[in-house]
Design a protein around this motif. Structure first.
Motif, PDB file in Angstrom:
ATOM      1  N   UNK A 190      19.495   0.525  47.516  1.00  0.00           N
ATOM      2  CA  UNK A 190      20.084  -0.528  46.698  1.00  0.00           C
ATOM      3  C   UNK A 190      20.319  -1.520  47.673  1.00  0.00           C
ATOM      4  N   UNK A 191      20.507  -1.391  48.798  1.00  0.00           N
ATOM      5  CA  UNK A 191      20.915  -2.550  49.644  1.00  0.00           C
ATOM      6  C   UNK A 191      19.952  -2.376  51.245  1.00  0.00           C
ATOM      7  N   UNK A 192      20.481  -3.009  52.020  1.00  0.00           N
ATOM      8  CA  UNK A 192      19.653  -2.813  53.339  1.00  0.00           C
ATOM      9  C   UNK A 192      20.477  -2.109  54.321  1.00  0.00           C
ATOM     10  N   UNK A 193      20.920  -0.997  53.656  1.00  0.00           N
ATOM     11  CA  UNK A 193      21.784   0.048  54.228  1.00  0.00           C
ATOM     12  C   UNK A 193      20.575   0.902  55.104  1.00  0.00           C
ATOM     13  N   UNK A 194      21.100   0.823  56.530  1.00  0.00           N
ATOM     14  CA  UNK A 194      20.064   1.487  57.477  1.00  0.00           C
ATOM     15  C   UNK A 194      20.155   3.045  57.723  1.00  0.00           C
TER      16      UNK A 194
ATOM     17  N   UNK B 235      11.267   4.103  34.628  1.00  0.00           N
ATOM     18  CA  UNK B 235      12.447   3.026  34.296  1.00  0.00           C
ATOM     19  C   UNK B 235      12.637   2.121  35.188  1.00  0.00           C
ATOM     20  N   UNK B 236      12.077   2.114  36.290  1.00  0.00           N
ATOM     21  CA  UNK B 236      12.484   1.294  37.488  1.00  0.00           C
ATOM     22  C   UNK B 236      11.039   0.343  38.057  1.00  0.00           C
ATOM     23  N   UNK B 237      10.102   0.581  37.202  1.00  0.00           N
ATOM     24  CA  UNK B 237       8.790   0.058  37.613  1.00  0.00           C
ATOM     25  C   UNK B 237       8.765  -1.697  37.624  1.00  0.00           C
ATOM     26  N   UNK B 238      10.041  -2.337  37.064  1.00  0.00           N
ATOM     27  CA  UNK B 238      10.035  -3.736  36.838  1.00  0.00           C
ATOM     28  C   UNK B 238      10.884  -4.099  37.924  1.00  0.00           C
ATOM     29  N   UNK B 239      11.724  -3.568  38.849  1.00  0.00           N
ATOM     30  CA  UNK B 239      12.812  -3.559  39.600  1.00  0.00           C
ATOM     31  C   UNK B 239      12.095  -3.952  40.947  1.00  0.00           C
ATOM     32  N   UNK B 240      12.713  -4.841  41.718  1.00  0.00           N
ATOM     33  CA  UNK B 240      12.277  -5.411  43.021  1.00  0.00           C
ATOM     34  C   UNK B 240      13.113  -4.918  44.209  1.00  0.00           C
ATOM     35  N   UNK B 241      12.529  -4.726  45.120  1.00  0.00           N
ATOM     36  CA  UNK B 241      13.206  -4.424  46.539  1.00  0.00           C
ATOM     37  C   UNK B 241      14.260  -5.657  47.093  1.00  0.00           C
ATOM     38  N   UNK B 242      14.584  -5.494  48.145  1.00  0.00           N
ATOM     39  CA  UNK B 242      15.652  -6.497  48.747  1.00  0.00           C
ATOM     40  C   UNK B 242      14.695  -7.555  49.252  1.00  0.00           C
ATOM     41  N   UNK B 243      13.511  -7.373  49.322  1.00  0.00           N
ATOM     42  CA  UNK B 243      12.389  -8.335  49.833  1.00  0.00           C
ATOM     43  C   UNK B 243      11.615  -8.890  48.648  1.00  0.00           C
ATOM     44  N   UNK B 244      11.726  -8.538  47.428  1.00  0.00           N
ATOM     45  CA  UNK B 244      11.270  -8.849  46.148  1.00  0.00           C
ATOM     46  C   UNK B 244      10.050  -8.440  45.884  1.00  0.00           C
ATOM     47  N   UNK B 245       9.649  -7.367  46.549  1.00  0.00           N
ATOM     48  CA  UNK B 245       8.544  -6.703  46.131  1.00  0.00           C
ATOM     49  C   UNK B 245       8.811  -5.553  45.299  1.00  0.00           C
ATOM     50  N   UNK B 246       7.785  -4.924  44.620  1.00  0.00           N
ATOM     51  CA  UNK B 246       8.310  -3.749  43.584  1.00  0.00           C
ATOM     52  C   UNK B 246       9.100  -2.735  44.165  1.00  0.00           C
TER      53      UNK B 246
END
Length: 189
Positions: free
Chosen positions: A162-166, A59-70
């Motif tokens: 969901x964020x850049x949480x380290x 269900x998340x195949x189209x979602x992007x990460x914080x860098x705009x990549x899949x």
């Protein structure tokens, strides 16, 4: 075209392979997954070892990460397939071994042990071990996780994406802090 039919283990495996091979697009599979989920909700007739969570991850195949990549990478889909096929994890480093989900001892309880801030964007960059992205609980949040065995103990590393949480959370089958420190040192966390 994919029919809106709840998959069995073999059909899910075929769909994942077709995605990797480019026979179905991410859009097609995402639409199929959403339609099937609308019919069955969280009551899919697959066990965890048959790909229950892999189905919901689609269900998340189209979602992007914080860098705009899949958010779900091709390597994640390949890891799903390897796990469903029963291929064992192969990487070993300083006494720690990477595991795939089918290799887990399901009777071992994993305790929350610690969290660590890492400078890397993901678990793989921080440790060198293969980490898999996907949905692994009903909250429907994509996380990255990595199962490892160190000596007789099992560990799970989890990072929310969901964020850049380290922060990386470490769960383990024992609560010995000295053993935890040895493990963390071995994997380079």
């Amino acid at each position: 075209m994919l029919l809106v039919v709840e998959p069995d283990a073999a059909r899910l495996r075929q769909i994942l392979s077709a995605l990797v091979q480019g026979r179905y697009s991410r859009q097609e599979i995402s639409s199929w997954q959403a339609a099937v989920q609308a019919e069955v909700g969280w009551h899919l007739a697959l066990s965890t070892r048959q790909g229950y969570w892999y189905f919901y991850s689609l269900g998340h195949l189209l979602d992007k990460d914080t860098q705009g990549k899949p958010l779900l990478r091709d390597q994640d889909i390949n890891e799903y397939i390897a796990d469903l096929d029963g291929v064992p994890g192969v990487l070993e480093k300083n006494g720690a071994s990477g595991l795939r989900s089918h290799q887990l001892q399901l009777d071992k309880l994993l305790w929350p042990l610690a969290s660590y801030a890492i400078g890397a964007l993901d678990i793989e960059s921080a440790t060198g071990f293969t980490a898999v992205r996907g949905v692994f609980e009903n909250r429907n949040e994509v996380v990255q996780h990595c199962h490892l065995r160190f000596e007789a103990d099992d560990y799970l590393l989890v990072k929310h994406l969901v964020s850049d949480d380290p922060e990386v959370f470490v769960l383990g089958s024992q609560r010995d802090q000295i053993q935890l420190q040895r493990f963390v040192h071995a994997i380079g966390l």
